[in-house]
Design a protein around this motif. Structure first.
Motif, PDB file in Angstrom:
ATOM      1  N   ILE A 231       0.838  -1.193   0.000  1.00 49.62           N
ATOM      2  CA  ILE A 231       0.000   0.000   0.000  1.00 49.62           C
ATOM      3  C   ILE A 231       0.879   1.250   0.000  1.00 49.62           C
ATOM      4  CG2 ILE A 231      -0.157   0.025   2.509  1.00 49.62           C
ATOM      5  CD1 ILE A 231      -3.072   0.897   2.209  1.00 49.62           C
ATOM      6  N   ASP A 232       0.404   2.291  -0.656  1.00 54.23           N
ATOM      7  CA  ASP A 232       1.093   3.573  -0.710  1.00 54.23           C
ATOM      8  C   ASP A 232       1.004   4.248   0.669  1.00 54.23           C
ATOM      9  OD1 ASP A 232       2.234   5.760  -2.526  1.00 54.23           O
ATOM     10  OD2 ASP A 232       0.574   6.792  -1.504  1.00 54.23           O
ATOM     11  N   MET A 233       2.057   4.929   1.087  1.00 55.56           N
ATOM     12  CA  MET A 233       2.100   5.528   2.414  1.00 55.56           C
ATOM     13  C   MET A 233       1.008   6.579   2.625  1.00 55.56           C
ATOM     14  SD  MET A 233       4.151   4.166   4.502  1.00 55.56           S
ATOM     15  CE  MET A 233       3.856   2.560   3.822  1.00 55.56           C
ATOM     16  N   SER A 234       0.617   7.290   1.594  1.00 54.47           N
ATOM     17  CA  SER A 234      -0.486   8.243   1.771  1.00 54.47           C
ATOM     18  C   SER A 234      -1.785   7.502   2.061  1.00 54.47           C
ATOM     19  CB  SER A 234      -0.637   9.156   0.546  1.00 54.47           C
ATOM     20  OG  SER A 234      -0.937   8.402  -0.603  1.00 54.47           O
ATOM     21  N   ASP A 235      -1.959   6.334   1.458  1.00 50.75           N
ATOM     22  CA  ASP A 235      -3.136   5.515   1.756  1.00 50.75           C
ATOM     23  C   ASP A 235      -3.060   4.934   3.168  1.00 50.75           C
ATOM     24  OD1 ASP A 235      -4.260   5.995  -0.741  1.00 50.75           O
ATOM     25  OD2 ASP A 235      -3.294   4.234  -1.639  1.00 50.75           O
ATOM     26  N   VAL A 236      -1.852   4.617   3.618  1.00 50.91           N
ATOM     27  CA  VAL A 236      -1.669   4.150   4.996  1.00 50.91           C
ATOM     28  C   VAL A 236      -2.117   5.241   5.961  1.00 50.91           C
ATOM     29  CG1 VAL A 236       0.033   3.530   6.767  1.00 50.91           C
ATOM     30  CG2 VAL A 236       0.174   2.509   4.493  1.00 50.91           C
ATOM     31  N   ALA A 237      -1.684   6.456   5.716  1.00 48.46           N
ATOM     32  CA  ALA A 237      -2.053   7.570   6.591  1.00 48.46           C
ATOM     33  C   ALA A 237      -3.574   7.754   6.628  1.00 48.46           C
ATOM     34  CB  ALA A 237      -1.375   8.852   6.136  1.00 48.46           C
ATOM     35  N   ILE A 238      -4.217   7.640   5.490  1.00 48.80           N
ATOM     36  CA  ILE A 238      -5.679   7.760   5.431  1.00 48.80           C
ATOM     37  C   ILE A 238      -6.335   6.647   6.231  1.00 48.80           C
ATOM     38  CG2 ILE A 238      -7.673   7.578   3.873  1.00 48.80           C
ATOM     39  CD1 ILE A 238      -5.888   9.065   1.775  1.00 48.80           C
ATOM     40  N   LYS A 239      -5.843   5.418   6.072  1.00 53.45           N
ATOM     41  CA  LYS A 239      -6.403   4.283   6.809  1.00 53.45           C
ATOM     42  C   LYS A 239      -6.186   4.440   8.311  1.00 53.45           C
ATOM     43  CE  LYS A 239      -6.282   0.707   3.274  1.00 53.45           C
ATOM     44  NZ  LYS A 239      -7.654   0.203   3.366  1.00 53.45           N
ATOM     45  N   LEU A 240      -5.013   4.912   8.705  1.00 52.82           N
ATOM     46  CA  LEU A 240      -4.735   5.124  10.123  1.00 52.82           C
ATOM     47  C   LEU A 240      -5.667   6.183  10.711  1.00 52.82           C
ATOM     48  CD1 LEU A 240      -0.832   4.963  10.174  1.00 52.82           C
ATOM     49  CD2 LEU A 240      -2.435   3.252  11.081  1.00 52.82           C
ATOM     50  N   CYS A 241      -5.904   7.251   9.956  1.00 52.70           N
ATOM     51  CA  CYS A 241      -6.847   8.276  10.413  1.00 52.70           C
ATOM     52  C   CYS A 241      -8.249   7.693  10.541  1.00 52.70           C
ATOM     53  CB  CYS A 241      -6.856   9.462   9.446  1.00 52.70           C
ATOM     54  SG  CYS A 241      -5.410  10.525   9.585  1.00 52.70           S
ATOM     55  N   SER A 242      -8.623   6.860   9.605  1.00 52.25           N
ATOM     56  CA  SER A 242      -9.938   6.233   9.641  1.00 52.25           C
ATOM     57  C   SER A 242     -10.092   5.342  10.880  1.00 52.25           C
ATOM     58  CB  SER A 242     -10.160   5.420   8.364  1.00 52.25           C
ATOM     59  OG  SER A 242     -11.363   4.722   8.418  1.00 52.25           O
ATOM     60  N   ILE A 243      -9.048   4.587  11.176  1.00 50.66           N
ATOM     61  CA  ILE A 243      -9.069   3.725  12.369  1.00 50.66           C
ATOM     62  C   ILE A 243      -9.172   4.592  13.616  1.00 50.66           C
ATOM     63  CG2 ILE A 243      -7.684   2.139  13.771  1.00 50.66           C
ATOM     64  CD1 ILE A 243      -6.562   1.077  11.049  1.00 50.66           C
ATOM     65  N   ARG A 244      -8.378   5.632  13.667  1.00 46.44           N
ATOM     66  CA  ARG A 244      -8.423   6.533  14.826  1.00 46.44           C
ATOM     67  C   ARG A 244      -9.812   7.133  14.989  1.00 46.44           C
ATOM     68  NH1 ARG A 244      -4.926  11.665  14.527  1.00 46.44           N
ATOM     69  NH2 ARG A 244      -6.635  12.199  13.146  1.00 46.44           N
ATOM     70  N   ASP A 245     -10.400   7.600  13.890  1.00 45.15           N
ATOM     71  CA  ASP A 245     -11.731   8.203  13.955  1.00 45.15           C
ATOM     72  C   ASP A 245     -12.794   7.192  14.374  1.00 45.15           C
ATOM     73  OD1 ASP A 245     -10.572  10.574  13.178  1.00 45.15           O
ATOM     74  OD2 ASP A 245     -11.268  10.449  11.102  1.00 45.15           O
ATOM     75  N   LYS A 246     -12.639   5.960  13.963  1.00 48.84           N
ATOM     76  CA  LYS A 246     -13.604   4.921  14.315  1.00 48.84           C
ATOM     77  C   LYS A 246     -13.532   4.562  15.795  1.00 48.84           C
ATOM     78  CE  LYS A 246     -15.005   0.202  13.263  1.00 48.84           C
ATOM     79  NZ  LYS A 246     -14.737  -0.991  12.451  1.00 48.84           N
ATOM     80  N   PHE A 247     -12.315   4.430  16.308  1.00 54.73           N
ATOM     81  CA  PHE A 247     -12.149   3.960  17.678  1.00 54.73           C
ATOM     82  C   PHE A 247     -11.970   5.079  18.697  1.00 54.73           C
ATOM     83  CE2 PHE A 247     -11.095   0.289  15.060  1.00 54.73           C
ATOM     84  CZ  PHE A 247     -11.942  -0.647  15.622  1.00 54.73           C
ATOM     85  N   HIS A 248     -11.624   6.262  18.239  1.00 55.46           N
ATOM     86  CA  HIS A 248     -11.473   7.426  19.116  1.00 55.46           C
ATOM     87  C   HIS A 248     -12.087   8.631  18.406  1.00 55.46           C
ATOM     88  CE1 HIS A 248      -8.897   5.176  21.784  1.00 55.46           C
ATOM     89  NE2 HIS A 248      -8.258   4.739  20.729  1.00 55.46           N
ATOM     90  N   PRO A 249     -13.404   8.663  18.257  1.00 59.07           N
ATOM     91  CA  PRO A 249     -14.063   9.657  17.410  1.00 59.07           C
ATOM     92  C   PRO A 249     -13.963  11.094  17.885  1.00 59.07           C
ATOM     93  CG  PRO A 249     -15.678   8.336  18.581  1.00 59.07           C
ATOM     94  CD  PRO A 249     -14.342   7.739  18.853  1.00 59.07           C
ATOM     95  N   THR A 250     -13.485  11.352  19.076  1.00 64.20           N
ATOM     96  CA  THR A 250     -13.387  12.729  19.544  1.00 64.20           C
ATOM     97  C   THR A 250     -12.206  13.469  18.936  1.00 64.20           C
ATOM     98  OG1 THR A 250     -12.116  12.052  21.473  1.00 64.20           O
ATOM     99  CG2 THR A 250     -14.508  12.210  21.738  1.00 64.20           C
ATOM    100  N   ARG A 251     -11.281  12.721  18.370  1.00 64.73           N
ATOM    101  CA  ARG A 251     -10.108  13.346  17.758  1.00 64.73           C
ATOM    102  C   ARG A 251     -10.385  13.627  16.296  1.00 64.73           C
ATOM    103  NH1 ARG A 251      -5.559   9.329  20.165  1.00 64.73           N
ATOM    104  NH2 ARG A 251      -5.871   9.865  22.326  1.00 64.73           N
ATOM    105  N   LEU A 252      -9.897  14.751  15.817  1.00 61.81           N
ATOM    106  CA  LEU A 252     -10.062  15.091  14.407  1.00 61.81           C
ATOM    107  C   LEU A 252      -8.843  14.663  13.627  1.00 61.81           C
ATOM    108  CD1 LEU A 252     -11.513  18.696  14.770  1.00 61.81           C
ATOM    109  CD2 LEU A 252     -12.758  16.594  14.304  1.00 61.81           C
ATOM    110  N   CYS A 253      -9.088  14.145  12.453  1.00 63.16           N
ATOM    111  CA  CYS A 253      -7.997  13.723  11.588  1.00 63.16           C
ATOM    112  C   CYS A 253      -7.632  14.863  10.665  1.00 63.16           C
ATOM    113  CB  CYS A 253      -8.428  12.486  10.773  1.00 63.16           C
ATOM    114  SG  CYS A 253      -7.121  11.823   9.782  1.00 63.16           S
ATOM    115  N   HIS A 254      -6.379  15.168  10.594  1.00 63.58           N
ATOM    116  CA  HIS A 254      -5.920  16.212   9.686  1.00 63.58           C
ATOM    117  C   HIS A 254      -5.836  15.654   8.274  1.00 63.58           C
ATOM    118  CE1 HIS A 254      -5.079  18.845  13.026  1.00 63.58           C
ATOM    119  NE2 HIS A 254      -4.450  17.842  13.621  1.00 63.58           N
TER     120      HIS A 254
END
Length: 108
Positions: free
Chosen positions: A81-104
C-alpha cells in the motif's frame, strides 16, 4: 512491533515467517500473536475477555492496525500500500475507535 518478535526468530524457519504467523492469527487469534506485555497491560486496564476480539474495541483496533502492517509488508512491492493511503487508513481507524479526535487532511 505488536508481536514483540523479530523476523529472525528461530520459530520462523522452513516457510514460516513473522508475516505469515501474524496473518494466520487474524482476526480470531490476534491475542496469540500479540506481545504478552501488551496483552497483560490490556488486562490490567480492565478488559478480562481479551480473547473475544469481536466484542473488544481495542482488539478490533489492533486487528485493523495489523492488517495495515501486513499490507505494508507484502512480499511484492507492487502489492504494498502507498504511504499516503496508509495515513488515510490510520486516520480512519483513529476516527472509528477514538471519534473525539479530528484527523488532519493527508497531504501528498
Amino acid at each position: 512491533m505488536f508481536t514483540g518478535k523479530r523476523p529472525t526468530d528461530e520459530r520462523f524457519r522452513e516457510g514460516l515467517s513473522l508475516r505469515n504467523f501474524v496473518k494466520a492469527a487474524l482476526p480470531e487469534r490476534i491475542v496469540e500473536a500479540t506481545d504478552p506485555i501488551l496483552v497483560e497491560e490490556r488486562l490490567t486496564r480492565g478488559t478480562p475477555d481479551v480473547k473475544n476480539s469481536r466484542n473488544d474495541r481495542h482488539l478490533q483496533c489492533l486487528n485493523s492496525l495489523v492488517e495495515i502492517g501486513l499490507t505494508c509488508s507484502a512480499e511484492s512491492p507492487n502489492e504494498r500500500i502507498d504511504m499516503s493511503d496508509v495515513a488515510i487508513k490510520l486516520c480512519s481507524i483513529r476516527d472509528k475507535f477514538h471519534p473525539t479526535r479530528l484527523c488532519h487532511e493527508v497531504r501528498t
